[in-house]
Design a protein around this motif. Structure first.
Motif, short mmCIF file in Angstrom:
data_model
loop_
_atom_site.label_atom_id
_atom_site.label_comp_id
_atom_site.label_asym_id
_atom_site.label_seq_id
_atom_site.Cartn_x
_atom_site.Cartn_y
_atom_site.Cartn_z
N THR A 24 25.49 22.21 -1.75
CA THR A 24 25.06 21.78 -3.07
C THR A 24 26.25 21.29 -3.89
O THR A 24 26.17 20.28 -4.59
CB THR A 24 24.37 22.95 -3.81
N LEU A 25 27.37 22.01 -3.77
CA LEU A 25 28.57 21.62 -4.50
C LEU A 25 29.07 20.25 -4.06
O LEU A 25 29.45 19.41 -4.89
CB LEU A 25 29.66 22.67 -4.31
N LEU A 26 29.08 19.99 -2.76
CA LEU A 26 29.56 18.71 -2.26
C LEU A 26 28.75 17.55 -2.83
O LEU A 26 29.31 16.55 -3.29
CB LEU A 26 29.48 18.68 -0.73
N VAL A 27 27.43 17.69 -2.76
CA VAL A 27 26.57 16.63 -3.26
C VAL A 27 26.74 16.46 -4.77
O VAL A 27 26.81 15.34 -5.29
CB VAL A 27 25.10 16.93 -2.91
N THR A 28 26.85 17.57 -5.47
CA THR A 28 27.00 17.52 -6.92
C THR A 28 28.31 16.87 -7.33
O THR A 28 28.36 16.05 -8.25
CB THR A 28 26.93 18.95 -7.52
N LEU A 29 29.39 17.22 -6.64
CA LEU A 29 30.69 16.63 -6.94
C LEU A 29 30.66 15.12 -6.72
O LEU A 29 31.17 14.35 -7.53
CB LEU A 29 31.77 17.26 -6.08
N SER A 30 30.05 14.70 -5.62
CA SER A 30 29.99 13.28 -5.32
C SER A 30 29.13 12.54 -6.34
O SER A 30 29.47 11.44 -6.77
CB SER A 30 29.42 13.08 -3.91
N LEU A 35 32.95 9.98 -5.39
CA LEU A 35 32.86 10.13 -3.95
C LEU A 35 34.15 10.73 -3.40
O LEU A 35 34.13 11.54 -2.47
CB LEU A 35 32.59 8.78 -3.29
N ARG A 36 35.30 10.33 -3.98
CA ARG A 36 36.59 10.85 -3.50
C ARG A 36 36.65 12.37 -3.65
O ARG A 36 37.12 13.07 -2.75
CB ARG A 36 37.74 10.21 -4.28
N VAL A 37 36.19 12.87 -4.79
CA VAL A 37 36.22 14.31 -5.02
C VAL A 37 35.26 15.02 -4.07
O VAL A 37 35.59 16.06 -3.48
CB VAL A 37 35.88 14.63 -6.48
N GLY A 38 34.06 14.48 -3.90
CA GLY A 38 33.10 15.08 -2.98
C GLY A 38 33.59 15.07 -1.55
O GLY A 38 33.43 16.05 -0.81
N ALA A 39 34.22 13.95 -1.14
CA ALA A 39 34.75 13.85 0.22
C ALA A 39 35.89 14.84 0.44
O ALA A 39 36.00 15.46 1.51
CB ALA A 39 35.22 12.43 0.49
N ALA A 40 36.75 14.99 -0.56
CA ALA A 40 37.86 15.94 -0.45
C ALA A 40 37.33 17.36 -0.29
O ALA A 40 37.85 18.15 0.51
CB ALA A 40 38.76 15.85 -1.68
N ALA A 41 36.30 17.69 -1.04
CA ALA A 41 35.68 19.02 -0.92
C ALA A 41 35.10 19.20 0.48
O ALA A 41 35.23 20.27 1.09
CB ALA A 41 34.60 19.20 -1.97
N GLY A 42 34.47 18.15 1.01
CA GLY A 42 33.90 18.22 2.34
C GLY A 42 34.97 18.45 3.41
O GLY A 42 34.76 19.21 4.36
N ALA A 169 28.54 14.31 1.09
CA ALA A 169 29.27 13.76 -0.04
C ALA A 169 28.93 12.28 -0.23
O ALA A 169 28.72 11.81 -1.36
CB ALA A 169 30.78 13.92 0.17
N GLY A 170 28.85 11.53 0.88
CA GLY A 170 28.56 10.10 0.79
C GLY A 170 27.16 9.83 0.29
O GLY A 170 26.92 8.85 -0.42
N GLY A 171 26.23 10.69 0.65
CA GLY A 171 24.86 10.50 0.17
C GLY A 171 24.74 10.74 -1.32
O GLY A 171 23.88 10.15 -1.97
N GLY A 172 25.57 11.63 -1.84
CA GLY A 172 25.57 11.89 -3.28
C GLY A 172 24.21 12.26 -3.82
O GLY A 172 23.52 13.11 -3.28
N ALA A 173 23.83 11.60 -4.88
CA ALA A 173 22.58 11.91 -5.56
C ALA A 173 21.37 11.66 -4.66
O ALA A 173 20.37 12.37 -4.73
CB ALA A 173 22.46 11.10 -6.83
N LEU A 174 21.46 10.63 -3.78
CA LEU A 174 20.32 10.29 -2.92
C LEU A 174 20.01 11.43 -1.96
O LEU A 174 18.87 11.92 -1.89
CB LEU A 174 20.62 9.01 -2.15
N LEU A 175 21.01 11.89 -1.20
CA LEU A 175 20.80 13.02 -0.30
C LEU A 175 20.59 14.30 -1.08
O LEU A 175 19.86 15.18 -0.67
CB LEU A 175 22.00 13.18 0.64
N GLY A 176 21.25 14.39 -2.22
CA GLY A 176 21.17 15.61 -3.01
C GLY A 176 19.75 15.92 -3.43
O GLY A 176 19.32 17.07 -3.37
#
Length: 206
Positions: A24-30, A35-42, A169-176
């Motif tokens: 959940t955190l990864l998707v939320t960060l992205s 995307l850079r922050v979400g990818a780094a977390a991933g 992370a790449g999916g962001g809001a869509l996958l989230g």
């Protein structure tokens, strides 16, 4: 070598797929930061998964001679551990689904480095990952893999975890919107449990 890589990929995906607080955190960060922050977390999650896989494989190789006389009992112990992890994953997911509770982390991190460090630390604090990989390593027949193959297993586990985390992370809001819903987390947990059970069955038959 190919068999070790495939085994590492399967193991990595099995431990990475469940969508819980970290997913959940990864998707939320992205979605909310970048995307850079979400990818780094991933990559923080994948680093922890790969590190635990490496520790488990190297430890298993070093102890191969010691555990050889008790390999059969240990193999059954590993099966019990894997089944236990699958049951725990399914039970927790079902409970949260029925209670309609969500536990996404509340703190947001705003830079890639901070996201990587924080999520790496959170994942390292979870003992389930190291128990999972240790059970897989002990469950394989001692001496079946060479050191390069053990390393390949660990690298493949890292790659599998990284690819899944980066997908989130790449999916962001869509996958989230799909995977962080109660039903999405329930389905992903069931899929992961099924994979873990399949690995336990393979351990018995190997």
């Amino acid at each position: 070598m190919i068999a070790a890589i495939v085994a590492g990929l399967v193991a990595g995906y099995a431990v990475a797929i469940p969508i819980g607080a970290i997913g959940t955190l990864l998707v939320t960060l992205s979605a909310r930061v970048s995307l850079r922050v979400g990818a780094a977390a991933g990559l923080g999650v994948a680093t922890a998964d790969g590190g635990y896989a490496l520790i488990a494989t190297l430890g298993g190789a070093a102890l191969a001679g010691v555990i050889a006389p008790i390999a059969a009992p240990l193999r059954w112990v590993s099966v019990v551990v894997l089944i236990g992890l699958a049951v725990r994953t399914t039970w927790a997911a079902t409970r949260h689904f029925r209670d309609q509770t969500e536990a996404p982390p509340g703190a947001m991190v705003s830079t890639p480095f901070r996201a990587y460090a924080v999520v790496l630390g959170l994942t390292l604090l979870n003992p389930t990952t190291v128990l999972y990989f240790a059970a897989l390593v002990i469950g394989r027949r001692s001496g079946a893999l060479t050191l390069p193959e053990e390393l390949a297993f660990a690298v493949a586990a890292f790659v599998a975890s990284a690819s899944w985390q980066l997908t989130l992370a790449g999916g962001g809001a869509l996958l989230g919107r799909l995977l962080t819903t109660a039903k999405g987390r329930l389905i992903s947990a069931y899929v992961s449990s099924a994979v873990i059970v399949a690995l336990a069955v393979n351990t018995v038959l190997s």
